[in-house]
Design an enzyme around this catalytic site. Structure first.
Site, PDB file in Angstrom:
ATOM      1  N   HIS A  19       7.921  75.455  -0.680  1.00 32.41           N
ATOM      2  CA  HIS A  19       8.391  74.374  -1.558  1.00 32.41           C
ATOM      3  C   HIS A  19       7.352  73.263  -1.518  1.00 32.41           C
ATOM      4  O   HIS A  19       7.408  72.374  -0.666  1.00 32.41           O
ATOM      5  CB  HIS A  19       9.772  73.901  -1.078  1.00 32.41           C
ATOM      6  N   HIS A  21       5.021  71.018  -4.353  1.00 34.85           N
ATOM      7  CA  HIS A  21       4.583  70.689  -5.727  1.00 34.85           C
ATOM      8  C   HIS A  21       3.115  70.301  -5.637  1.00 34.85           C
ATOM      9  O   HIS A  21       2.787  69.293  -4.984  1.00 34.85           O
ATOM     10  CB  HIS A  21       5.401  69.532  -6.284  1.00 34.85           C
ATOM     11  N   GLU A 204      19.938  68.735  -4.200  1.00 30.76           N
ATOM     12  CA  GLU A 204      19.091  67.714  -3.552  1.00 30.76           C
ATOM     13  C   GLU A 204      19.829  66.386  -3.739  1.00 30.76           C
ATOM     14  O   GLU A 204      20.369  65.835  -2.793  1.00 30.76           O
ATOM     15  CB  GLU A 204      17.701  67.684  -4.200  1.00 30.76           C
ATOM     16  N   ASP A 282       7.366  69.560   0.206  1.00 25.28           N
ATOM     17  CA  ASP A 282       7.738  69.031  -1.119  1.00 25.28           C
ATOM     18  C   ASP A 282       6.560  68.329  -1.802  1.00 25.28           C
ATOM     19  O   ASP A 282       5.851  68.954  -2.596  1.00 25.28           O
ATOM     20  CB  ASP A 282       8.952  68.102  -0.979  1.00 25.28           C
ATOM     21  N   ASP A 283       6.363  67.044  -1.514  1.00 22.88           N
ATOM     22  CA  ASP A 283       5.279  66.247  -2.124  1.00 22.88           C
ATOM     23  C   ASP A 283       4.606  65.460  -0.998  1.00 22.88           C
ATOM     24  O   ASP A 283       4.805  64.245  -0.855  1.00 22.88           O
ATOM     25  CB  ASP A 283       5.865  65.280  -3.163  1.00 22.88           C
TER      26      ASP A 283
HETATM   27  N1  ADE Z   1       9.277  67.275  -8.523  1.00 22.70           N
HETATM   28  C1  ADE Z   1       8.464  66.952  -7.506  1.00 22.70           C
HETATM   29  N2  ADE Z   1       9.183  66.714  -6.403  1.00 22.70           N
HETATM   30  C2  ADE Z   1      10.482  66.899  -6.721  1.00 22.70           C
HETATM   31  C3  ADE Z   1      11.695  66.823  -6.009  1.00 22.70           C
HETATM   32  N3  ADE Z   1      11.752  66.475  -4.713  1.00 22.70           N
HETATM   33  N4  ADE Z   1      12.847  67.082  -6.680  1.00 22.70           N
HETATM   34  C4  ADE Z   1      12.818  67.404  -7.974  1.00 22.70           C
HETATM   35  N5  ADE Z   1      11.699  67.510  -8.686  1.00 22.70           N
HETATM   36  C5  ADE Z   1      10.531  67.264  -8.061  1.00 22.70           C
HETATM   37 ZN    ZN Z   2      10.719  69.828  -4.799  1.00 24.69          ZN
END
Ligand code: ADE
Ligand code: ZN
Length: 345
Positions: A19, A21, A204, A282-283
């Site tokens: 997971h 991005h 989420e 995630d990010d």
């Molecule tokens: N796009 C990038 N990060 C995200 C996240 N945590 N939830 C939904 N879309 C995303």
């Molecule tokens: Zn995500």
């Protein structure tokens, strides 16, 4: 006697990240470098000023900044350099397999072709083989109409053969509340008919019913996040019974206010209830840590022992789109690391 794993043990564990991005790996220094390269004006005077804006109230306040950051990505080289920079972090963290989300709609809307996006990301992923294996998951933006997602899929399908080694699935991301999975039933059905695997962000910020609907209506094989499942005990039972992987992102959840602090995160409880929990970043450029940092902070905050952390690493590989032989290889490697650590205690 179980021991709390140290950073060295967690680094030595081979890890899979499911997971991630890729646009969420753009660090401020790279945003500024790409802005200079492409003569893009940024609304921040410095990297520090940009970083100071990383105080998010919720998912939407993060997404506004995240989409603004993607404006610096214009050429194939930009997508390559962003991906390559992430892979250097992955290498340092001993990530051996990564499944990368990318958001073509946030680029095609700015006039960047989907061919440019695929080519740039794929070229970097191919450079790091065999140290790190990779797959790509094309995500649809759920705040946009399904018709947009359908035309994105149609524009990507002709690229399938050129990226057969990488592009394995589709996902669903962006603003969750008010954009339920069932709005995207047709595009997921079309993707599935093409042999693409399906995953979706659900639970989420959105309710547990979004998780159920992602499973039943979109036929996803993994749930991204999924932490609100506990609001429906029958759903938790189902996730455990069917061993549906949850790609949980602990530091992200704290930064976006899903949990007030790491110590109150529910992933340890879900793991001990038998859910198939994986840990992911995630990010990471926005949320204060790459994968190893997520492993380390979570183990510390929740008191997870080395066996539990090893199981989380195992879940990363067994929940991936690797072949059975590749999965078996990495499970044996984790056994080896675990065995040598136990022998040393
Ligand atoms: N796009 C990038 N990060 C995200 C996240 N945590 N939830 C939904 N879309 C995303
Ligand atoms: Zn995500």
């Amino acid at each position: 006697m179980p021991f709390t794993p140290d950073l060295n043990y967690l680094r030595r564990l081979p890890k899979a990240e499911l997971h991630l991005h890729i646009e969420g790996t753009l660090e401020p220094d790279l945003i500024f470098a790409l802005a200079r390269r492409n003569q893009v004006a940024l609304p921040y005077s410095s990297e520090e000023a940009l970083r100071a804006a990383y105080a998010f109230a919720d998912l939407q306040s993060f997404l506004d900044l995240y989409y603004a950051g993607t404006a610096v990505l214009q050429t194939q080289a930009d997508f390559h350099d962003m991906t390559r920079a992430y892979l250097e972090h992955a290498r340092a963290d001993n990530i051996r397999h990564v499944e990368i989300f990318f958001d073509p709609q946030s680029h095609t809307a700015r006039g960047v072709s989907i061919e440019t996006v695929f080519a740039g990301i794929a070229s970097a992923l191919r450079e790091v083989r065999p140290t790190i294996s990779a797959r790509m998951i094309l995500c649809f933006l759920r705040h946009l109409p399904e018709a947009d997602a359908i035309s994105t899929l149609e524009s990507a399908l002709p690229l399938r053969a050129a990226y057969a080694d990488l592009w394995v699935g589709v996902g669903l991301d962006s603003s969750e509340q008010g954009h339920p999975p069932e709005n995207f039933e047709r595009v997921f059905q079309r993707a599935r008919a093409q042999g693409l695997a399906c995953v979706a962000h659900a639970g989420e910020e959105g309710p547990a019913s979004y998780i159920t609907n992602a499973l039943d209506r979109l036929k996803v094989c993994r749930i991204d996040h999924g932490v609100r499942c506990e609001e429906d005990p029958q759903l938790v039972e189902r996730l455990v019974r069917e061993q549906i992987p949850l790609t949980v992102c602990p530091l992200s959840n704290v930064r976006l206010g899903v949990f007030p602090e790491l110590a109150s995160h529910n992933l340890g409880r879900l793991l001990r209830a038998g859910a198939k929990i994986t840990i992911n970043s995630d990010d990471p450029a926005y949320f204060g840590g790459y994968l190893l940092e997520n492993y380390a902070q979570t183990a510390t905050a929740l008191g997870l022992d080395s066996g539990e952390m090893s199981d989380i690493a195992r879940n990363g590989f067994t929940s991936s789109f690797l072949s059975p032989e590749e999965k078996a290889h990495w499970l044996a490697e984790i056994d080896r690391v675990e065995g040598s650590a136990t022998a040393a205690v």
